[in-house]
Design an enzyme around this catalytic site. Structure first.
Site, PDB file in Angstrom:
ATOM      1  N   GLU A 169       0.840  -1.201   0.000  1.00 17.12           N
ATOM      2  CA  GLU A 169       0.000   0.000   0.000  1.00 17.12           C
ATOM      3  C   GLU A 169       0.878   1.255   0.000  1.00 17.12           C
ATOM      4  OE1 GLU A 169      -3.336   0.329  -0.466  1.00 17.12           O
ATOM      5  OE2 GLU A 169      -2.473   2.312  -0.698  1.00 17.12           O
ATOM      6  N   LYS A 224       8.228  -1.574  -2.451  1.00 17.31           N
ATOM      7  CA  LYS A 224       7.586  -0.805  -1.385  1.00 17.31           C
ATOM      8  C   LYS A 224       8.648  -0.194  -0.456  1.00 17.31           C
ATOM      9  CE  LYS A 224       4.997   0.936   1.622  1.00 17.31           C
ATOM     10  NZ  LYS A 224       4.228   2.138   1.459  1.00 17.31           N
ATOM     11  N   CYS A 280       6.337   4.623   9.300  1.00 15.09           N
ATOM     12  CA  CYS A 280       6.996   3.744   8.323  1.00 15.09           C
ATOM     13  C   CYS A 280       8.379   4.139   7.808  1.00 15.09           C
ATOM     14  CB  CYS A 280       6.058   3.524   7.152  1.00 15.09           C
ATOM     15  SG  CYS A 280       4.566   2.661   7.677  1.00 15.09           S
TER      16      CYS A 280
END
Ligand code: NAD
Ligand code: UGA
Length: 473
Positions: A169, A224, A280
């Protein structure tokens, strides 16, 4: 024959699981979407009648939840039945940095992912497509497969079988709904064309085909981590330049504009600030550092680790310069902190630069009045590891939650802007100045206030990357 997805289960009702599944439910009314979590409090909040009480604040989210909840979107703690009935399962659980054992401080802790895979292995029935939504180290799919395939069965009575896909995502908090509804790309990595097509058909309900990229599973997992590492690297790069600007008289905003007009560089992610926060960037870079070390790529690991080191240094640089500006001491001085979230339009404080900067100032003995439009005082206490003090008992190294900004300005020596909330850019500094002790300071770490708004205010302004001169208005 096409594998038609009628029921989805998402394990993890967090910042990713909640908004992502809400948008899927909104765009795919024929699919039943169940979001499950082990955290009862969180699930209750997702089910709360008052949409202001959803566990996550994201512009546009409550409107979607109100449209879909009870129609084809459900939140529950019943993992067993929802896994059993699902054709496709998204794993969207937390993957924080390990705090102990091998790889502590760098590698991702995969215990929640492993637990999810075991839950799927135990409860699923028939053929199930398992999708990695969490951000994971390269080759995690191998671990998930091993757990799942150990229970795969060929017997007719119990026909469990699995395919594993990676579908990372890329949403950013604060703009999650827009990012999900109009993604730059959707990335699907896998080995089974049938499974990849089944997931692709879901996204095709609202995402143009040319934006859906297919890769092998390891490239998808690595892409990612790489995307986050590149974005964070840009912030450390521009923050390092901000420090040079302050030393030389150059203006970082002008430098950003000048380099950002080069198509090869591009203008986004060039805003200097108090350092990157969020759950993150740091964790994903450290994960990359760990992987590089694991594969014997020492120079590569040193390169990426420097992005995190620069960020830490930059946060402490800001607290130091506040102390230096206030005659070298903030002991017993009142400082008003504007913004605690790691960026505007979210109530998330994970890794927020405000945490380190406030801790530094409290260690120096400052009395902080902290305001944030969406973060509550319990969260701040948890992040600072220090309870809020009653307003009548405030002393050196204490803090108070200033629900109303004005109470923070009264007799303050300094105001420090740490989050770029819109309302902070509209403050009437002439009025604020009247309430503050002189000489009064404004430290604008987000560069959101205009020179015009300070004119006639009698305040000193420090602005991130704002040239060598401290401006006196
Ligand atoms: P989060 O902590 O907000 O939510 C994770 C949820 O998973 C928690 O509510 C937790 O209770 C639940 N959970 C953990 N183990 C479980 C289990 N075994 N069964 C059921 N529920 C379980 O995390 P998040 O911010 O949503 O991030 C999830 C993943 O997505 C992480 O890997 C993160 O790196 C990645 N990601 C996050 C963002 C972001 O903006 N936050 C963006 C992109 C990717
Ligand atoms: C980031 C990425 O942008 C998402 O693509 C990714 O999916 C997500 O991480 C993730 O994997 O968790 P997020 O952390 O929500 O999203 O927010 P960002 O907008 O990227 O901001 C991160 C931090 O960088 C914030 O503290 C922000 O204030 C700071 N930032 C951002 C700057 O200091 N300057 C900028 O120009 C941009």
């Amino acid at each position: 024959m096409k594998f038609k997805i009628k029921s989805i289960c998402c394990i993890g009702a967090g910042y990713v699981g909640g908004p992502t599944m809400s948008v899927i439910a909104d765009r795919c009314p024929d699919i039943k979407v169940n979001v499950v979590d082990i955290n009862l409090e969180r699930i209750n909040a997702w089910n709360s009648k008052n949409l202001e009480d959803l566990p996550i604040y994201e512009p546009g989210l409550k409107e979607i939840v109100s449209r879909c909840r009870g129609r084809n979107l459900y939140f529950s703690t019943d993992l067993e039945n929802n896994i059993k009935n699902a054709d496709m399962i998204f794993i969207s659980v937390n993957t924080p940095t390990k705090t102990k054992g091998v790889g502590a401080g760098m590698a991702s802790d995969l215990k929640w992912v492993e637990a999810s895979a075991r839950q799927v292995a135990t409860y699923s029935s028939n053929h199930t497509i398992v999708v990695e939504k969490s951000t994971l180290p390269v080759r995690t799919a191998e671990v998930i497969k091993k757990i799942l395939f150990s229970v795969e069965s060929n017997s007719k009575a119990d026909r469990k079988s699995f395919e594993v896909l990676s579908n990372p995502e890329f949403l950013a908090e604060g703009t999650a709904i827009n990012d999900l509804e109009k993604p730059d790309r959707v990335l699907i990595g896998g080995e089974s064309k049938e499974a990849m097509d089944a997931l692709t058909r879901i996204y095709l309900n609202w995402v143009p085909k040319n934006k859906i990229l297919h890769t092998n599973i390891w490239s998808s997992e690595l892409a990612k981590l790489t995307a986050n590492a590149f974005l964070a690297q840009r912030i450390s790069s521009i923050n390092s330049i901000a420090a040079i600007c302050e030393a030389t008289g150059a203006e970082v905003k002008e430098v950003s504009r000048a380099i950002g007009t080069d198509n090869r560089i591009g203008s986004k992610f060039l805003n200097s600030g108090p350092g990157f926060g969020g759950s993150c960037f740091k964790k994903d870079i450290l994960n990359l550092v760990y992987l590089s070390k694991y594969f014997g790529l020492e120079e590569v690991s040193v390169f990426w680790e420097s992005v995190v080191k620069l960020n830490n240094w930059h946060q402490h640089r800001i607290s130091k310069l506040i102390v230096t500006s206030l005659f070298g001491t903030v002991t017993g001085k009142k400082i008003c902190i504007l913004g605690f979230a790691f960026k505007a339009d979210t109530n998330d404080t994970r890794e927020s630069s405000a945490i380190n900067i406030c801790k530094d100032l409290l260690d120096e003995g400052a009395i902080l009045f902290i305001n944030d439009p969406k973060v509550n005082s319990d969260q701040i206490a948890k992040d600072l590891g220090l309870l809020e003090t009653d307003i009548l008992n405030l002393d050196e190294g204490n803090w108070y939650f200033a629900e109303n900004m004005d109470i923070g300005f009264d007799n303050a020596d300094a105001v420090v802007i740490l989050t770029e909330w819109d309302e902070y850019s509209k403050i009437n500094w002439k009025e604020v100045s009247k309430k503050m002790r002189k000489p009064g300071w404004v430290f604008d770490s987000r560069s959101i206030i205009s020179d015009k708004s300070l004119n006639g205010s009698e305040l000193n302004l420090w602005r991130i990357g704002g040239g060598s001169k401290i401006k006196n208005y």
